[in-house]
Design a protein around this motif. Structure first.
Motif, PDB file in Angstrom:
ATOM      1  N   GLN A  14       1.612  34.184  22.497  1.00 55.52           N
ATOM      2  CA  GLN A  14       1.166  32.838  22.132  1.00 55.52           C
ATOM      3  C   GLN A  14       1.987  32.332  20.953  1.00 55.52           C
ATOM      4  OE1 GLN A  14      -1.322  31.174  23.733  1.00 55.52           O
ATOM      5  NE2 GLN A  14      -1.608  32.900  25.135  1.00 55.52           N
ATOM      6  N   GLU A  15       2.243  31.050  20.918  1.00 56.06           N
ATOM      7  CA  GLU A  15       2.884  30.453  19.735  1.00 56.06           C
ATOM      8  C   GLU A  15       1.901  30.460  18.578  1.00 56.06           C
ATOM      9  OE1 GLU A  15       5.518  27.625  19.166  1.00 56.06           O
ATOM     10  OE2 GLU A  15       6.518  27.670  21.120  1.00 56.06           O
ATOM     11  N   THR A  31       5.187  37.467  18.996  1.00 53.36           N
ATOM     12  CA  THR A  31       4.787  36.086  19.215  1.00 53.36           C
ATOM     13  C   THR A  31       5.920  35.430  19.991  1.00 53.36           C
ATOM     14  OG1 THR A  31       4.047  34.044  18.135  1.00 53.36           O
ATOM     15  CG2 THR A  31       5.764  35.296  17.006  1.00 53.36           C
TER      16      THR A  31
END
Lengths: 113, 357
Positions: A14-15, A31
């Protein structure tokens, strides 16, 4: 002697924050930014904090925030590192983010430690 | 890094309540209602920091960092060879900076009882230190006598910056009680509020960067006047611990103070020896936050110049943002000093470690 570990699927990244996995004796975080994974040993080079529990923030330049240049702020002493280059932000240091090499195989992420 | 250190005394561990309700059983009216309705009322953080005040990984699911024993155990006590950890509290230190005196004294008293009853028994490694509202010195002294004989209460905490010098006769009941009860007096800086003096003589710092860089100033002022006042002759059992305020400035005092004294000693007629001798005898200094010179070994040379090896003690400051783990501090000091700095220097300071006569 490095060992190859399965980390997770690419879609799990995920960002904006790290997911953290225990691989052997190592804590590793990952990430994603602009479609590219960023994988780190979860260990701040300054004093050993679990750096992947830090905050990902846009880099302030002059009076602007650069959203496409994220920095990672350590959860202990607050040092900030450029996530792309791995170097310290705003002051010189020889210390770098402990980036790890990864391989993608059919959207699965593998890491050598 | 060589093997783990055998045993550590951690002199600065910030425990706290996860909610004000934890103190309710220890308060009487009208103070109980005031806490319920208006909260603690001690000054909030005055200075703007751009980062977190506490380690982000130390936040438990419920409450704030420092309120959960299990995390203390995992991230500090069991992770290192912590043999003893001295609980120094946190927000409660604001009681000394409140404008009134009865309510803050009641809060301090409630905190002390809560700490003794609900923390000291949690783990045999914990030792306790008291919080006091020093604007009411007689009440504060009574609180010291109340707990002073408890074998695991070893210290009192005072804010580094005070309205009058701690050596002023106004505070003498507090110093006398601490000396009689054989408790160490730990000075720890605290964000000021309405009733607190600025930590600088040029007014209020702009923000947390200024403030946190300048916190050593009140410690220096306290130390000098504690020496010149003669209170260390009057109460020879006084033992001070300057926590988190740095120590390189002590070298300035050691050399400058003696030089001044040789000319001006008639102004301090109670003294029987050089000021530097009182400093070595009555003061110890926390090594955290560790100085980080460009070349790590420079710190050793500075400490040697001031002959301060035996005056430094370890306090982790867990779980605050600038806490230092033992192995990080070890990068800056030679191996032969570790036994002293991590254990012996503190053991020589606290009554708990005295051999029975």
């Amino acid at each position: 002697m490095k060992t190859k570990y399965y980390f997770d699927e690419l879609t799990a990244l995920q960002e904006g924050y790290f997911i953290i996995r225990q691989l052997g004796n190592h804590s590793v975080g990952a990430t994603i930014h602009e479609g590219k994974p960023i994988v780190l040993l979860d260990y701040c080079p300054h004093a050993g904090a679990p750096i992947c529990k830090g905050k990902i923030l846009p880099k302030p330049v002059a009076m602007q925030l650069e959203e496409n240049h994220p920095v990672l702020r350590c959860p202990w002493h607050g040092w900030e590192f450029n996530m792309k280059s791995g170097d310290t932000f705003k002051f010189h240091s020889n210390l770098r983010l402990p980036k790890l090499q990864y391989e993608l195989e059919n959207d699965s992420i593998y890491i050598w430690i | 890094m060589s093997a783990k250190i055998q045993a550590i005394i951690d002199c600065d561990v910030h425990n706290t309540y996860h909610s004000q309700t934890q103190l309710y059983p220890y308060l009487q009216e009208p103070w109980l209602s005031r806490l319920k309705e208006r909260g603690f009322g001690y000054p909030p953080e005055t200075f703007f920091s751009s980062i977190h005040p506490k380690r982000l990984d130390a936040k438990p699911e419920i409450g704030t960092a420092g309120s959960d024993y299990r995390l203390f155990k995992e991230q500090l006590l069991d992770k290192f060879s912590i043999q003893y950890a001295i609980l120094t509290g946190e927000g409660i230190s604001g009681v000394s900076y409140m404008p009134d005196s009865e309510y803050p004294s009641a809060l301090a008293s409630a905190y002390n009882q809560w700490m003794v009853e609900e923390w000291l028994d949690k783990d045999e490694r914990f030792l306790g230190s008291l919080h006091l509202a020093i604007q009411a010195p007689e009440t504060a002294a009574a609180e010291i006598y109340r707990w002073g004989k408890h074998p695991k209460v070893v210290q009192i905490n005072l804010p580094a910056a005070t309205t009058l010098p701690l050596a002023h006769p106004f505070y003498r009941p507090v110093l006398r009680a601490a000396a009689e009860m054989d408790l160490v007096i730990a000075l720890h800086f605290r964000q000021p509020g309405l009733s607190a003096p600025s930590i600088t003589p040029v007014g209020i710092p702009f923000h947390y960067l200024d403030y946190h860089t300048l916190v050593s100033l009140p410690y220096q002022a306290q130390l000098v006047m504690l020496v010149t006042s003669g209170v260390l002759e009057e109460l020879p059992n006084l033992k001070f611990l300057m926590m988190e305020g740095g120590f390189i400035w002590a070298i300035h005092l050691l050399w400058r103070f003696d030089k001044e004294y040789k000319a001006l000693n008639r102004l301090a007629p109670a003294l029987k020896k050089l000021p530097s001798e009182y400093i070595y005898q009555h003061f110890k200094f926390g090594i955290q936050p560790i100085y980080e010179p460009r070349e790590a070994s420079a710190l050793q040379r500075v400490i040697e110049a001031g002959e301060l090896q035996n005056s430094l003690v370890f306090g982790s400051d867990y779980p605050h943002w600038d806490a230092d783990e033992p192995d990080f501090i070890r990068r800056f000091i030679p191996k032969e000093w570790e036994q002293g700095i991590f254990y012996d220097n503190a053991a020589s300071w606290y009554k708990f470690f005295k051999q029975p006569a």
